[in-house]
Design a protein around this motif. Sequence first.
Motif, short mmCIF file in Angstrom:
data_model
loop_
_atom_site.label_atom_id
_atom_site.label_comp_id
_atom_site.label_asym_id
_atom_site.label_seq_id
_atom_site.Cartn_x
_atom_site.Cartn_y
_atom_site.Cartn_z
N GLY A 21 0.81 -1.21 0.00
CA GLY A 21 0.00 0.00 0.00
C GLY A 21 0.84 1.26 0.00
O GLY A 21 1.90 1.31 0.63
N PRO A 22 0.38 2.31 -0.67
CA PRO A 22 1.14 3.57 -0.68
C PRO A 22 1.30 4.18 0.70
O PRO A 22 2.33 4.78 1.00
N HIS A 77 -15.31 -1.40 10.68
CA HIS A 77 -14.07 -0.93 11.31
C HIS A 77 -12.89 -1.16 10.38
O HIS A 77 -12.72 -2.27 9.87
N LEU A 78 -12.11 -0.12 10.14
CA LEU A 78 -10.91 -0.22 9.32
C LEU A 78 -9.70 -0.26 10.25
O LEU A 78 -9.39 0.73 10.92
N THR A 79 -9.02 -1.40 10.31
CA THR A 79 -7.83 -1.48 11.16
C THR A 79 -6.72 -0.61 10.58
O THR A 79 -6.72 -0.28 9.38
N VAL A 80 -5.77 -0.26 11.41
CA VAL A 80 -4.62 0.51 10.93
C VAL A 80 -3.86 -0.30 9.88
O VAL A 80 -3.44 0.23 8.85
N TYR A 100 -5.71 -0.21 6.64
CA TYR A 100 -5.52 1.10 6.01
C TYR A 100 -4.16 1.19 5.31
O TYR A 100 -4.07 1.60 4.15
N LEU A 101 -3.11 0.81 6.01
CA LEU A 101 -1.77 0.95 5.46
C LEU A 101 -1.56 0.09 4.22
O LEU A 101 -0.82 0.49 3.31
N SER A 102 -2.20 -1.05 4.14
CA SER A 102 -1.99 -1.94 3.00
C SER A 102 -2.93 -1.65 1.84
O SER A 102 -2.60 -1.94 0.69
N ALA A 103 -4.10 -1.04 2.10
CA ALA A 103 -5.11 -0.97 1.05
C ALA A 103 -5.54 0.44 0.66
O ALA A 103 -5.98 0.65 -0.48
N ALA A 104 -5.45 1.42 1.54
CA ALA A 104 -5.95 2.76 1.23
C ALA A 104 -5.18 3.38 0.07
O ALA A 104 -3.97 3.25 -0.03
N ASP A 147 -10.14 7.39 8.05
CA ASP A 147 -9.01 7.44 8.97
C ASP A 147 -8.67 6.05 9.50
O ASP A 147 -9.57 5.27 9.84
N PRO A 148 -7.39 5.74 9.63
CA PRO A 148 -6.99 4.40 10.12
C PRO A 148 -7.45 4.16 11.55
O PRO A 148 -7.38 5.05 12.40
#
Length: 356
Positions: A11-12, A292-295, A298-302, A320-321
């Motif tokens: 993820g970016p 719920h979006l886990t951190v 978020y880091l891998s997919a957002a 937000d993560p």
Amino acid sequence: MESAVEQLLSGPRGRRLCLELAMEKDQDIRIAVFHLGYNLDPGVGRSRKLLTMNPSGEDPPHLPELTVDELAALITSLDLQTITDELVQHALQRSVDTARYWQEPDGEDVLAATEEITKSLTHVAESLVDSPETQWWNQKAQAGQSSIDWRAESDPALLPRNPQHMLAEWARKERAEEIRAAKERPRDPRANFSGEWWSIPHGLIHTVARIPEGLSLVEDSLGWEEATVIPVAGTGRILEITTEEDWINLCRSFPLEVTASRRHDWFRTTGRHGRWVIPDWEQAATEWDAVHLTVAGYLSAAGRALPVIEDTSTVIAGWDPGSTIWLTDVARESELPRQFWQRPRTEEQWRLTPTG
């Protein structure tokens, strides 16, 4: 199945986190990233300019700039034995701060995505996924969380209610905007148009599990200096978004077409041209009380173009993560006291304001 390291670097935002942490650990890396990122930035020489100050009037000395390969070697050789929670949190905050879904990735994101730098960041990612400071990134939604109201103690407000009405209104507006955009906007994704770029509805109860961390992990922040933290208790059917597959499955189950309204913004941020969908949150509420979006998720997919079906993709944008979106009326303000936090303009850290 991808390893935790591979997921983080896919993820970016995950790559940017690792790059920011490397910069925190080594000043030479920071200087190299500054110059290389500047040269790779899509706005170089226009929206992003490099200015130098030289009071003597003489030509400034030329400082050698590292190559991408030399920067990669520096990152690979980093000593990461002394990673602290403060360094990790600051790097995570910087990754969230620099997310943008309405224009091209900045030069640092472009740099982190190069093959050489991504490979070198494996060294950083390995230390992060094994660190005690990051284990909460995989934490599922908690029964007790906090809603953040970006207003001062002197301007109290109740939590929003009637999510069914809000979601119905959101869905109506999204469909109307899609019809309007299809009529009025060009199909060329490179055309200079912008509009809605979020993947989630606003106005519902959003909560986070950790304070003060959640006060700093806000995409597209407006630089708030005061916040009211409201304790919330909520239970029910909670969908966990821990990987890209979780989000993709949600979009497959409840797809809402947003191609015309998102085409230009999401082409700029992902480089992909094609059909786009997001979850139909009104319909998702018939099956789920909250999402719920886990951190880690978020880091891998957002910020990525995630394939839903052969010709259709989706993006997690504006979420937000570590936060939970409550889709039904099951979340309530708890009996715990509200807290009031401030962040002085000259500081980065939030401070709890004493009461009474």
